[in-house]
Design a protein around this motif. Structure first.
Motif, mmCIF file in Angstrom:
data_model
loop_
_atom_site.group_PDB
_atom_site.id
_atom_site.type_symbol
_atom_site.label_atom_id
_atom_site.label_comp_id
_atom_site.label_asym_id
_atom_site.label_seq_id
_atom_site.Cartn_x
_atom_site.Cartn_y
_atom_site.Cartn_z
ATOM 1 N N PRO A 60 0.821 -1.216 0.000
ATOM 2 C CA PRO A 60 0.000 0.000 0.000
ATOM 3 C C PRO A 60 0.854 1.265 0.000
ATOM 4 C CG PRO A 60 -0.798 -1.587 1.624
ATOM 5 C CD PRO A 60 0.530 -2.087 1.151
ATOM 6 N N ALA A 61 0.410 2.235 -0.759
ATOM 7 C CA ALA A 61 1.128 3.511 -0.814
ATOM 8 C C ALA A 61 0.127 4.632 -1.038
ATOM 9 C CB ALA A 61 2.160 3.494 -1.937
ATOM 10 N N MET A 62 0.301 5.714 -0.291
ATOM 11 C CA MET A 62 -0.499 6.907 -0.473
ATOM 12 C C MET A 62 0.338 7.949 -1.224
ATOM 13 S SD MET A 62 -3.541 6.588 0.852
ATOM 14 C CE MET A 62 -4.397 5.506 2.012
ATOM 15 N N ALA A 63 -0.334 8.822 -1.949
ATOM 16 C CA ALA A 63 0.361 9.869 -2.697
ATOM 17 C C ALA A 63 -0.403 11.168 -2.586
ATOM 18 C CB ALA A 63 0.497 9.462 -4.165
ATOM 19 N N LEU A 64 0.337 12.255 -2.629
ATOM 20 C CA LEU A 64 -0.280 13.574 -2.698
ATOM 21 C C LEU A 64 -0.553 13.895 -4.162
ATOM 22 C CD1 LEU A 64 -1.061 16.287 -1.321
ATOM 23 C CD2 LEU A 64 1.312 17.004 -1.684
ATOM 24 N N MET A 65 -1.751 14.383 -4.456
ATOM 25 C CA MET A 65 -2.107 14.679 -5.834
ATOM 26 C C MET A 65 -2.499 16.141 -5.991
ATOM 27 S SD MET A 65 -5.003 13.011 -8.328
ATOM 28 C CE MET A 65 -6.300 14.139 -7.794
ATOM 29 N N HIS A 66 -1.841 16.838 -6.890
ATOM 30 C CA HIS A 66 -2.229 18.187 -7.299
ATOM 31 C C HIS A 66 -3.446 18.026 -8.206
ATOM 32 C CE1 HIS A 66 -2.185 22.091 -9.239
ATOM 33 N NE2 HIS A 66 -1.165 22.503 -8.491
ATOM 34 N N ALA A 67 -4.527 18.730 -7.876
ATOM 35 C CA ALA A 67 -5.789 18.489 -8.579
ATOM 36 C C ALA A 67 -5.906 19.225 -9.909
ATOM 37 C CB ALA A 67 -6.960 18.891 -7.679
ATOM 38 N N ASP A 68 -5.012 20.160 -10.188
ATOM 39 C CA ASP A 68 -5.126 20.957 -11.412
ATOM 40 C C ASP A 68 -3.737 21.139 -12.011
ATOM 41 O OD1 ASP A 68 -6.185 22.483 -13.424
ATOM 42 O OD2 ASP A 68 -6.527 24.263 -12.209
#
Length: 444
Positions: free
Chosen positions: A294-302
């Motif tokens: 399992p891995a979480m990531a930060l996502m820039h939405a635009d």
């Protein structure tokens, strides 16, 4: 704070200089905002005059003021207060500031503006919430530049830079929950106070006129620990909204979907979509390609170089990544998305589109240009994936993994709500459901 003494234009006057006919107000006391910026920089107003003050840009949710103090430049982002009141939600603004702080500490290779001063509400001298930050050099690419002026080689170099930056942004982060970033209590270590960050439930992205303000207690709650819990909560919100919007539950009543052409559907069709979406989410939960790691990531939405990616003048470097308003922490397979420039003619699945290799037979002559653009963007997305693969093979593999693609589409629909389910009813009730069942039978 000393009073602002030098005469400076009002926000309305700056509007007139910014763009002909532009009148939208935040509103904000601009001279007081300048005072706050000077105080944040520890500059004395009598010795360091403002030599530049203007509106740098204005989007849907925020206006950006540019201030030049001699050789030092800063920007002040101020959210509009209408029509989307949620753009000024204090919890939303606190999360934006925490996200920038997290990036500057934990992913320092992503160039983001350093926050110098901020206020999440209007209880301050400028009478509006604001974030004052360092000015990032560089400029976005223009649409004209991308489509017409850039050579194939230059555009390929830009795609490589976009891929390199996306790999940095979406690197695994040390969170085990899904949602938006908040600051926690600092802890003591050998170097002094060390900031602690945590995750609260996901703040609704892209606030609209009808987006409700967050309950302040949301800030203290932890985010869901699984995508199953996140989707279930969102599905319940949508079902509750349908019940409240159509209390009589007359299944023959007509509903207009969210499509530009406004197609009509019955309430009965909507409840069919609800049942299908519930099955889709149930199946998609178990199609996690990273279930064993399992891995979480930060996502820039635009993520768009027409707006939020700032390039050097010679277009060989990315100088800054801005506009982190709707950034979220999600399972990493959901972050395998493309910059907007590579999906402009993608149709329904804008951020994660199907590839196009040929113009369909029978296409009208006047429509062939759009299909040619879609074919070119397919080639550019392949270049982007290959560039990602040279730096992060795991992330690159998630772009073409059928399980991950289905989960991304389900997540987009869950996020966008029941109007989008009607707009995509053929996929929800047909193709998507069939693909999900086939993947479930084959074990992915």
């Amino acid at each position: 704070m000393p009073p602002y003494s030098a005469p400076k234009p009002s926000e309305a006057a700056l509007n007139a200089s910014y763009r002909q006919g532009y009148t939208r107000l935040c509103p904000v006391d601009v001279p007081r905002l300048v005072d706050v910026a000077r105080a944040a920089l520890r500059l004395h107003p009598s010795t360091i005059p403002v030599t530049g003050l203007r509106i740098l840009g204005a989007g849907v949710f925020n206006k950006v003021f540019f201030m030049q103090f001699g050789s030092i430049a800063v920007i002040a982002r101020v959210p509009f207060n209408t029509p989307a009141r949620a753009a000024r939600d204090p919890v939303r603004l606190i999360s934006q500031i925490a996200t920038l702080d997290f990036l500057s500490i934990h992913i320092p290779t992503v160039p983001v503006p350093k926050v110098l001063a901020a206020s999440p509400d209007s209880q301050n001298p400028p009478c509006a919430p604001y974030v004052i930050a360092e000015f990032c050099k560089g400029t976005p690419l223009t649409i004209q530049e991308w489509y017409t002026d850039m050579s194939v080689t230059s555009r390929g170099r830009a795609i490589d830079l976009l891929a390199e930056m996306w790999v940095k942004i979406t690197a695994p982060v040390p969170f085990k929950t899904i949602g938006s970033i908040m600051r926690g209590m600092s802890r003591k270590d050998g170097a002094g106070d060390s900031p602690v960050f945590r995750i609260m439930p996901m703040i609704p992205q892209y606030p609209q006129e009808w987006t409700a303000l967050l309950d302040p207690s949301t800030e203290t709650r932890p985010g869901p620990r699984s995508i199953a819990n996140h989707w279930a909560a969102r599905m319940k919100e949508q079902c509750d909204d349908i019940m409240a919007t159509f209390p009589d539950q007359d299944h023959s009543v007509l509903i207009v979907d969210g499509c530009a052409r406004g197609s009509q559907h019955t309430l009965g069709k909507l409840w069919q979509c609800v049942r299908a979406m519930q099955e889709l989410t149930d199946i998609a939960v178990f199609l996690d390609p990273l279930a064993h790691a399992p891995a979480m990531a930060l996502m820039h939405a635009d993520y768009s170089c027409w707006r939020n990616i700032l390039f050097s003048a010679d277009r060989t470097r990315i100088e800054g990544v801005v506009d982190w308003d709707d950034a979220i922490v999600i399972p990493r397979d959901l972050a395998a998305l493309y910059p907007e420039e590579l999906t402009h003619e993608a149709g329904s699945w804008r951020v994660d589109p199907p590839d196009v290799f040929a113009i369909p037979p029978g296409t009208l002559y006047e429509d062939e240009g759009l299909w040619e653009t879609a074919i070119e963007e397919t080639k550019q997305r392949r270049m982007f994936r290959e560039a990602v693969g040279r730096r992060d093979p795991q992330l690159a593999g998630l772009y073409t993994d059928r399980r991950a693609r289905l989960r991304r589409r389900v997540d987009i629909l869950v996020r966008d709500g029941w109007s989008a389910w009607l707009e995509q009813d053929k996929w929800v009730l047909g193709q998507g459901l069939e693909e999900a069942r086939a993947l479930a039978r084959s074990g992915g």
